[in-house]
Design an enzyme around this catalytic site. Structure first.
Site, PDB file in Angstrom:
ATOM      1  N   ASN A 193     -16.137   3.997  -7.399  1.00 38.02           N
ATOM      2  CA  ASN A 193     -16.904   4.689  -6.647  1.00 38.02           C
ATOM      3  C   ASN A 193     -17.809   5.747  -7.432  1.00 38.02           C
ATOM      4  OD1 ASN A 193     -15.751   3.160  -4.837  1.00 38.02           O
ATOM      5  ND2 ASN A 193     -14.605   4.791  -4.108  1.00 38.02           N
ATOM      6  N   LYS A 248     -17.259   7.270   9.144  1.00 39.80           N
ATOM      7  CA  LYS A 248     -16.766   6.373   8.237  1.00 39.80           C
ATOM      8  C   LYS A 248     -17.638   5.266   7.934  1.00 39.80           C
ATOM      9  CE  LYS A 248     -12.987   5.039   5.799  1.00 39.80           C
ATOM     10  NZ  LYS A 248     -11.881   4.255   6.284  1.00 39.80           N
ATOM     11  N   ASN A 265     -19.162   0.441  -0.253  1.00 44.04           N
ATOM     12  CA  ASN A 265     -18.460  -0.868  -0.369  1.00 44.04           C
ATOM     13  C   ASN A 265     -19.640  -1.892  -0.947  1.00 44.04           C
ATOM     14  OD1 ASN A 265     -15.746  -1.349   0.317  1.00 44.04           O
ATOM     15  ND2 ASN A 265     -16.123  -0.136   2.161  1.00 44.04           N
ATOM     16  N   GLY A 304       0.165  -7.081   9.329  1.00 42.48           N
ATOM     17  CA  GLY A 304      -0.522  -7.030   8.095  1.00 42.48           C
ATOM     18  C   GLY A 304       0.363  -6.519   7.092  1.00 42.48           C
ATOM     19  N   CYS A 305       0.712  -6.954   6.131  1.00 39.87           N
ATOM     20  CA  CYS A 305       1.720  -6.224   5.023  1.00 39.87           C
ATOM     21  C   CYS A 305       0.859  -6.161   3.774  1.00 39.87           C
ATOM     22  CB  CYS A 305       3.091  -6.971   4.981  1.00 39.87           C
ATOM     23  SG  CYS A 305       3.821  -7.192   6.536  1.00 39.87           S
ATOM     24  N   GLY A 306      -0.144  -5.872   3.898  1.00 39.79           N
ATOM     25  CA  GLY A 306      -0.982  -5.586   2.359  1.00 39.79           C
ATOM     26  C   GLY A 306      -0.835  -4.204   1.802  1.00 39.79           C
ATOM     27  N   ALA A 307      -1.642  -3.682   1.251  1.00 43.77           N
ATOM     28  CA  ALA A 307      -1.444  -2.349   0.806  1.00 43.77           C
ATOM     29  C   ALA A 307      -1.198  -1.301   1.880  1.00 43.77           C
ATOM     30  CB  ALA A 307      -2.720  -1.932  -0.175  1.00 43.77           C
ATOM     31  N   GLU A 329     -15.310  -7.684   3.947  1.00 47.33           N
ATOM     32  CA  GLU A 329     -15.513  -7.142   5.439  1.00 47.33           C
ATOM     33  C   GLU A 329     -16.805  -6.731   5.648  1.00 47.33           C
ATOM     34  OE1 GLU A 329     -11.417  -5.005   6.665  1.00 47.33           O
ATOM     35  OE2 GLU A 329     -12.349  -4.204   4.662  1.00 47.33           O
ATOM     36  N   ALA A 351      -4.931   3.316  -1.382  1.00 48.05           N
ATOM     37  CA  ALA A 351      -3.560   2.441  -1.999  1.00 48.05           C
ATOM     38  C   ALA A 351      -4.060   1.170  -2.504  1.00 48.05           C
ATOM     39  CB  ALA A 351      -2.660   2.152  -0.706  1.00 48.05           C
TER      40      ALA A 351
END
Length: 303
Positions: free
Chosen positions: A194, A176, A184, A7-10, A256, A122
């Site tokens: 937020n 969390k 969310n 996974g190469c997202g943020a 999600e 990020a």
């Protein structure tokens, strides 16, 4: 250490840049195979990382000592199962994503499974990832048989501090999850940063009361007051942030929610608990998702 980041997202680019800067041998792994992945990141100190790193090399994967998974929760199971057959059976797999429930989908995986919760922020700005705020990564064994990999926490602490090892990570994951169940869906539905949630303490209290009841039944001591205090601290410290779910909704992507509020609802059903406020928010986010997924833009793509 030889590490594949799936996974190469943020979040993936944050880890790839940090690992690379500290001398680790890394590759990215993309959904659509490419020989290289571009990592363009501005760090919290203003420094810039811009490199093309190896990607999707099965020989590299077959020698990797760690598979670090930074996908969206709903992408994790299919992707991990695909790569697990090539990854050495002794190499741990560390899952870092919002929500819970992926471990239950991956019980048959032979490699040691670790899970983590991260508070670094990020975000993507065009083709650049901006590391907005430093935080802590909490990691620990996902299953009873997964053992002590605290040495990994020490290695990763030197790469992207802070990293904390927990012998019982599930308590931290539930904390969390409580934050995610508040921030969310509310920000996604109200289209706000937020910090705006500070003005909605009754709503926060209602969500936290329901989450606390489920956490207690799961065997972890907490209270609605403790959760509210913790959630409000996170809201204050991330006041200007745009939540990942709001980013997904704005970009008309699959969210999600199934692994955040959806996971809470599943566990509440197991314990025979009513969670009406969380149920209402879940249905509202699913409705919002379906509005744009019907048009085909946000349909979840297979891994």
């Amino acid at each position: 250490m030889k590490i594949t980041v799936l996974g190469c997202g943020a979040l993936g680019q944050l880890w790839l840049s940090a690992l690379c800067k500290h001398g680790h041998d890394v590759q990215g792994w993309l959904r659509v195979p490419q020989p290289y992945c571009s990592v363009n990141l501005i760090d919290t100190d203003g420094s810039f990382f811009n490199e093309s790193l190896t990607a999707n090399d099965p020989d590299f994967l077959a020698k990797s000592e760690l598979l670090l998974v930074t996908l969206k929760a709903w992408q994790v199971s299919d992707a991990v199962r695909t790569l697990a057959s090539t990854l050495p059976v002794t190499s741990p797999i560390l899952l870092i994503h919002n929500g819970m429930g992926t471990i239950e989908e991956l019980q048959s995986i032979q490699q040691p499974m670790l899970m983590g919760a991260i508070t670094h922020a990020a975000r993507r700005d065009g083709n650049i990832i901006i590391h907005v705020a430093n935080g802590t990564t909490h990691i620990g064994p996902a299953r009873e048989q997964d053992g002590d990999y605290s040495y990994l926490a020490e290695i990763l602490q030197g790469v992207l501090p802070d990293v904390a090892w927990h012998n019982n990570i599930r308590a931290e994951m539930w904390r969390k999850l409580a934050v995610n169940c508040v921030i969310n869906p509310l920000t996604a539905l109200w289209n706000c940063p937020n910090g705006e949630l500070r003005h909605h303490t009754d709503e926060i209290n209602a969500i936290c009361e329901e989450v606390a009841a489920v956490i207690e039944r799961e065997g972890y001591h907490t209270s609605a007051d403790d959760l509210c205090y913790y959630v409000e601290q996170v809201i204050d410290s991330t006041a200007e942030n745009i939540s990942s779910m709001l980013q997904d909704v704005r970009a008309m992507r699959h969210t999600e929610i199934d692994y955040i509020t959806g996971y809470l609802l599943k566990r509440a059903r197991v314990h025979g608990l009513a969670v009406p406020e969380n149920s209402r928010l879940f249905e509202m986010v699913k409705r919002k998702e379906s509005e744009y997924e019907r048009s085909g833009t946000g349909m979840p793509r297979p891994w």
